[in-house]
Scaffold this active site. Sequence first.
Site, PDB file in Angstrom:
ATOM      1  N   CYS A 115       0.822  -1.209   0.000  1.00 18.87           N
ATOM      2  CA  CYS A 115       0.000   0.000   0.000  1.00 18.87           C
ATOM      3  C   CYS A 115       0.858   1.262   0.000  1.00 18.87           C
ATOM      4  CB  CYS A 115      -0.996  -0.032   1.154  1.00 18.87           C
ATOM      5  SG  CYS A 115      -2.242   1.280   1.028  1.00 18.87           S
TER       6      CYS A 115
ATOM      7  N   HIS B 152      -3.930  -5.080   0.167  1.00 21.52           N
ATOM      8  CA  HIS B 152      -3.624  -5.354   1.576  1.00 21.52           C
ATOM      9  C   HIS B 152      -3.644  -6.850   1.889  1.00 21.52           C
ATOM     10  CE1 HIS B 152      -3.513  -1.280   3.333  1.00 21.52           C
ATOM     11  NE2 HIS B 152      -4.295  -0.978   2.312  1.00 21.52           N
TER      12      HIS B 152
ATOM     13  N   GLU C  18      -1.991  -8.417   4.009  1.00 26.76           N
ATOM     14  CA  GLU C  18      -1.823  -8.684   5.437  1.00 26.76           C
ATOM     15  C   GLU C  18      -3.155  -8.910   6.152  1.00 26.76           C
ATOM     16  OE1 GLU C  18      -3.150  -4.566   5.437  1.00 26.76           O
ATOM     17  OE2 GLU C  18      -1.714  -5.637   4.166  1.00 26.76           O
TER      18      GLU C  18
END
Length: 257
Positions: A112, A220, A222
């Site tokens: 990001c 994203h 994660e």
Amino acid sequence: MVQPLVAVSTDVKQFENYTWHAAPQQYLEAALAVANVFPVLVPSFGDRLDLDCLLDTVDGVMVTGSKSNVHPSLYGGDASEANGPYDPARDATTLPLIRRAIERGVPLLAICRGIQELNVALGGTLATEIQEREGALDHRAPVSDNQDERFAIRQKVSIKPGSCLAGVFGAGEIMVNSVHRQGVGRLGTRLEVEALAEDGTVEAVSVRDARAFAVGVQWHPEYWAKSDDNSARIFRAFGDAVRAHAIARSGVRTAAE
């Protein structure tokens, strides 16, 4: 058996009458549980840090996402309040860290804000408020207090055939959770496009001729790394690269070997 260390970027935050250098737990959890590496937070002290000393110690670098944006003065953009918020201490730390990690062949994963830092670090520019472009998708998160809803996997990206990420996902389309209002403008020197959104927005890049894994993604992974296979794949690929670097550097077998 050892768990290799990975340097993780930090944001500078003001709360509880202190200045904090912090990173969101989702990135640390994904690094620890999915990549199987030991995340170590790097304070954003800019040129006060000896980055070569740091990179002598760690076997990877992860640059996290953030609400803040890279300061436009670093790429010739409009440094208005509308393009903020900013975190100049982070910029002063991550940009040289990214460049030095690439130079030294230390595996790099930039997420990001991280892909935007990677692009600026290598001479690129950023495009702001990309949802306002004609024909563009709205890549911003929906307005909600529910983080699962904000980071839901809802966007399609196309992985470039023959690219680094094609080796991770295979070529073709995957679904991701891309949440941003600015993105890559002019591509930085040495960067290759790895994935595009349906509207042509750059969603992933890699460093051409890098000596190790060096990838940036705008989405994203994660957030759903423990439950979504595509999110997990990029962390596993990064972890494998980190362990390979650790073995090459020291010959010591690591925890996942």
